[in-house]
Scaffold this active site. Structure first.
Site, mmCIF file in Angstrom:
data_model
loop_
_atom_site.group_PDB
_atom_site.id
_atom_site.type_symbol
_atom_site.label_atom_id
_atom_site.label_comp_id
_atom_site.label_asym_id
_atom_site.label_seq_id
_atom_site.Cartn_x
_atom_site.Cartn_y
_atom_site.Cartn_z
ATOM 1 N N ASP A 169 44.337 72.856 3.583
ATOM 2 C CA ASP A 169 43.526 71.784 4.164
ATOM 3 C C ASP A 169 43.494 71.865 5.696
ATOM 4 O OD1 ASP A 169 41.945 69.511 3.992
ATOM 5 O OD2 ASP A 169 43.365 68.384 2.761
ATOM 6 N N ASP A 224 34.695 65.328 1.690
ATOM 7 C CA ASP A 224 35.100 65.115 0.296
ATOM 8 C C ASP A 224 33.979 64.522 -0.556
ATOM 9 O OD1 ASP A 224 37.470 65.993 1.228
ATOM 10 O OD2 ASP A 224 38.608 64.183 0.751
#
Ligand code: GLA
Length: 408
Positions: A169, A224
């Site tokens: 990430d 997201d």
């Protein structure tokens, strides 16, 4: 004596930790060519078709535990999902505890009392592969320890545990250079000698599709996903917004390196089954990684039917490895096409509107002469529609798709 790659990695980790302050490790060396342009760099050879599996985040967020992972692994086998192709079981954020006295990352002992190695063994014993999550910054998005400055040590720890997949990430990265940061972890994974699929989660901020094909096996192309049809919801996006961000990037995808429009929301309850069928079909035609994100032990028959539609999965996994694209659009009506190995095409007729619509795919949209005949199959009805020449049309439900395979 020849040292094992693991020991070599450890030596490198020790060297890095002892000789370089954290900041120096991050600064791109002006005399070094960007990692993506190094002719000596080779891809890791994994993900020749888009990776398939399950990840904890979309349904369970930080609420992960060894019981959840074990129950999910069992259900992937029992439901037939493993045999339909879902191989990687990935724990997303919040599995981490603290680093030990030597700097090695440890699991959260409350959530994973048996430790990660035992859990990886459990997953492997069921014919599945095991994945984990970290972050290129000082902290993960969930506030757990990130890998910055610990890349070789973390890769070594993952390899010792039997990790097969790393999602990496981009939170708390400050001014880090994304290409350098992802290349450093790619190199660390390689140094372990263990094949570890590298899933980059940098949200498309630094256009990874332009530099990451020999660094990662996939890269996120957006923020997201959320379990909604459309719109921006905080930092997350609805389905159709994500589709529109991922679609134009089709030229950059190919075997070993895929655009990733984020994980599946199929079965999480925020959309209808018609919308989930559209979601799954569009991911398949875009050759996206198919990472289920639902509660596998408790899924409905409709969710199971969507996730295990082998004819749609076969489009995603087609050996030619070309990402399909939108070839026609008129308002809410769209035609998508993906060339398949053997000269066929997959089509998605997509209706974004609130009312049913007739959508026609013309061979001209596929750059195929109108005189060509294809045998047409409906991949959701599981029905042959016979031979067609020049075009094919269907009435498509609101927010729905008709997905077809055209065979020469
Ligand atoms: C980011 C990622 C998500 C998920 C969370 C975990 O938002 O994009 O996919 O991994 O972090 O905290």
């Amino acid at each position: 004596m020849r040292r094992s790659p693991l020991l070599a990695g450890l030596a490198t980790a020790a060297l890095l930790a002892s000789s370089l302050p954290a900041a120096a490790q991050d600064a791109p060396d002006p005399n070094r060519m960007p990692p993506s342009q190094d002719p000596a760099r080779t891809a890791n050879g994994l993900a020749q078709t888009p990776q398939m599996g399950w990840n904890s985040w979309n349904r369970f967020a930080c609420n992960v535990s060894e019981k959840l992972i074990r129950d999910t692994a069992d259900a992937l086998v029992a439901s037939g999902m493993r045999d339909a192709g879902y191989r990687y079981v990935v724990i997303d954020d919040c599995w981490q505890g603290t680093r030990d006295a030597d700097g090695f990352i440890q699991a959260d002992a409350t959530r994973f009392p048996s430790g990660i190695k035992a859990l990886a063994d459990y997953v492997h014993a069921r014919g599945l592969k095991f994945g984990i999550y970290s972050d290129a910054g000082t902290k993960t998005c969930g506030g757990r320890p990130g890998s910055q400055g610990h890349e070789y040590q973390d890769a070594l720890q993952y390899a010792r545990w039997g990790v097969d997949y790393l999602k990496y990430d981009w939170c708390s990265t400050g001014t880090r250079n994304a290409e350098e940061a992802y290349a450093t972890m790619a190199d660390a994974l390689k140094a372990t000698g263990r094949p570890i699929l590298f899933s980059m989660c940098e949200w498309g901020n630094n256009q990874p599709w332009l530099w990451a094909r020999k660094i990662g096996n996939s890269w996120r192309t957006s923020g997201d996903i959320t379990d909604k049809w459309s719109g921006k919801h905080g930092y997350s996006w609805g389905l159709t917004n994500i589709v529109d961000m991922n679609a134009p990037l089709w030229p950059h995808a190919g075997p070993g390196h895929w655009n990733d429009p984020d994980m599946l929301e199929v079965g999480n309850g925020g959309m209808t089954d018609v919308e989930y069928r559209s979601h799954f079909s569009l991911w398949a035609i875009m050759a996206a990684p198919l990472i289920a994100g639902n509660d596998v032990p408790n899924m409905t028959p409709a969710t199971h039917e969507i996730l295990t539609n082998r004819e749609v999965i076969a489009v995603d996994q087609d050996a030619l490895g070309v990402q399909g694209r939108r070839v026609w659009k008129d308002g809410d009506r769209e035609v998508w096409a993906k060339p398949l190995a053997g000269g066929g095409r997959a089509l998605v007729l997509f209706n974004r509107a609130e009312a049913p619509a007739e959508i026609r795919a013309d061979w001209a949209m596929l750059e195929v002469p109108a005189s060509v005949t294809f045998a047409v199959r409906d991949l959701w009805a599981h029905r042959d529609l016979g031979k067609r020449r020049g075009s094919i049309a269907a009435t498509v439900a609101p927010h729905g798709v008709v997905m077809l395979a055209l065979k020469p």
